[in-house]
Design a protein around this motif. Structure first.
Motif, PDB file in Angstrom:
ATOM      1  N   LEU A  39      80.907  37.837  40.118  1.00  0.00           N
ATOM      2  CA  LEU A  39      80.982  38.771  41.243  1.00  0.00           C
ATOM      3  C   LEU A  39      81.595  38.128  42.484  1.00  0.00           C
ATOM      4  O   LEU A  39      82.257  38.799  43.277  1.00  0.00           O
ATOM      5  CB  LEU A  39      79.594  39.317  41.571  1.00  0.00           C
ATOM      6  CG  LEU A  39      79.003  40.263  40.523  1.00  0.00           C
ATOM      7  CD1 LEU A  39      77.610  40.699  40.936  1.00  0.00           C
ATOM      8  CD2 LEU A  39      79.894  41.462  40.311  1.00  0.00           C
ATOM      9  N   SER A  40      81.411  36.843  42.639  1.00  0.00           N
ATOM     10  CA  SER A  40      81.968  36.173  43.817  1.00  0.00           C
ATOM     11  C   SER A  40      83.498  36.121  43.753  1.00  0.00           C
ATOM     12  O   SER A  40      84.160  36.002  44.781  1.00  0.00           O
ATOM     13  CB  SER A  40      81.389  34.761  43.949  1.00  0.00           C
ATOM     14  OG  SER A  40      81.730  33.987  42.821  1.00  0.00           O
ATOM     15  N   GLU A  41      84.064  36.206  42.564  1.00  0.00           N
ATOM     16  CA  GLU A  41      85.519  36.166  42.380  1.00  0.00           C
ATOM     17  C   GLU A  41      86.105  37.549  42.104  1.00  0.00           C
ATOM     18  O   GLU A  41      87.226  37.657  41.614  1.00  0.00           O
ATOM     19  CB  GLU A  41      85.857  35.220  41.211  1.00  0.00           C
ATOM     20  CG  GLU A  41      85.338  33.818  41.370  1.00  0.00           C
ATOM     21  CD  GLU A  41      86.015  33.091  42.520  1.00  0.00           C
ATOM     22  OE1 GLU A  41      87.222  33.287  42.722  1.00  0.00           O
ATOM     23  OE2 GLU A  41      85.306  32.342  43.233  1.00  0.00           O
ATOM     24  N   THR A  44      89.722  38.435  43.608  1.00  0.00           N
ATOM     25  CA  THR A  44      90.882  37.758  43.025  1.00  0.00           C
ATOM     26  C   THR A  44      91.019  38.020  41.534  1.00  0.00           C
ATOM     27  O   THR A  44      92.133  38.184  41.037  1.00  0.00           O
ATOM     28  CB  THR A  44      90.808  36.232  43.260  1.00  0.00           C
ATOM     29  OG1 THR A  44      89.595  35.740  42.708  1.00  0.00           O
ATOM     30  CG2 THR A  44      90.890  35.911  44.737  1.00  0.00           C
ATOM     31  N   ASP A  45      89.887  38.064  40.806  1.00  0.00           N
ATOM     32  CA  ASP A  45      89.943  38.226  39.352  1.00  0.00           C
ATOM     33  C   ASP A  45      90.181  39.664  38.903  1.00  0.00           C
ATOM     34  O   ASP A  45      90.765  39.888  37.845  1.00  0.00           O
ATOM     35  CB  ASP A  45      88.647  37.727  38.698  1.00  0.00           C
ATOM     36  CG  ASP A  45      88.536  36.218  38.721  1.00  0.00           C
ATOM     37  OD1 ASP A  45      89.546  35.561  39.017  1.00  0.00           O
ATOM     38  OD2 ASP A  45      87.433  35.697  38.437  1.00  0.00           O
ATOM     39  N   VAL A  46      89.736  40.629  39.682  1.00  0.00           N
ATOM     40  CA  VAL A  46      89.834  42.023  39.237  1.00  0.00           C
ATOM     41  C   VAL A  46      90.735  42.850  40.149  1.00  0.00           C
ATOM     42  O   VAL A  46      91.753  43.395  39.706  1.00  0.00           O
ATOM     43  CB  VAL A  46      88.429  42.670  39.130  1.00  0.00           C
ATOM     44  CG1 VAL A  46      88.528  44.117  38.719  1.00  0.00           C
ATOM     45  CG2 VAL A  46      87.568  41.894  38.154  1.00  0.00           C
ATOM     46  N   VAL A  47      90.386  42.948  41.423  1.00  0.00           N
ATOM     47  CA  VAL A  47      91.100  43.853  42.322  1.00  0.00           C
ATOM     48  C   VAL A  47      92.568  43.450  42.474  1.00  0.00           C
ATOM     49  O   VAL A  47      93.474  44.279  42.276  1.00  0.00           O
ATOM     50  CB  VAL A  47      90.399  43.931  43.702  1.00  0.00           C
ATOM     51  CG1 VAL A  47      91.194  44.787  44.670  1.00  0.00           C
ATOM     52  CG2 VAL A  47      88.988  44.474  43.547  1.00  0.00           C
TER      53      VAL A  47
END
Length: 151
Positions: A39-41, A44-47
């Protein structure tokens, strides 16, 4: 994570695989996998990756993310599995295998074999069964004779 959330997540993954990756692969829209476990990423990882994928798709540019592979029918783990002996249907291969290993299924298979052996008139099996019945009758008659001799 709660059990219901995990179950819901699994159902979503199965639905996506069945709907988009198993049939008419070329006619369906492209599906891309993004890792949202941290969740902290999330940004960058999803959006960010999702925005880049959509922008590239809309501009007909090459998409920077790899498309998920089609699931072959031979690799299919979900579908229709049926046990004719027990007249049951199963959704997954694992459920079907567990059923085949169950005590209830094995007993039904055994009783079905016995029933078929007696109905088909298999002489070897019938003679063995008849010999077994005669040995029981002989044992009973001998025990009743020995009981009467003792009195």
């Amino acid at each position: 994570m709660k059990c219901a959330t995990r179950q819901y997540s699994r159902r979503q993954i199965k639905w996506i695989q069945n709907r988009f990756l198993r049939r008419d692969f070329e006619r369906n829209p492209p599906v891309y996998g993004l890792d949202g476990t941290e969740l902290s990423e999330w940004e960058t990882d999803v959006v960010d990756k999702a925005v880049r994928i959509v922008d590239a798709f809309l501009k007909d540019d090459p998409v920077p993310q790899k498309r998920l592979a089609q699931v072959n029918a031979s690799e299919q783990l979900y579908g229709q599995f049926r046990c004719e002996t027990c007249s049951q249907e199963f959704v997954s291969h694992q459920q079907h295998q567990e059923h085949l290993a169950s005590r209830r299924h094995k007993k039904r298979v055994q009783s079905e074999r016995r029933r078929q052996a007696t109905s088909t008139g298999d002489p070897a099996k019938q003679s063995t069964f008849r010999e077994f019945q005669l040995s029981i009758e002989n044992d009973e008659s001998q025990s009743s004779t020995s009981d009467s001799e003792q009195h």
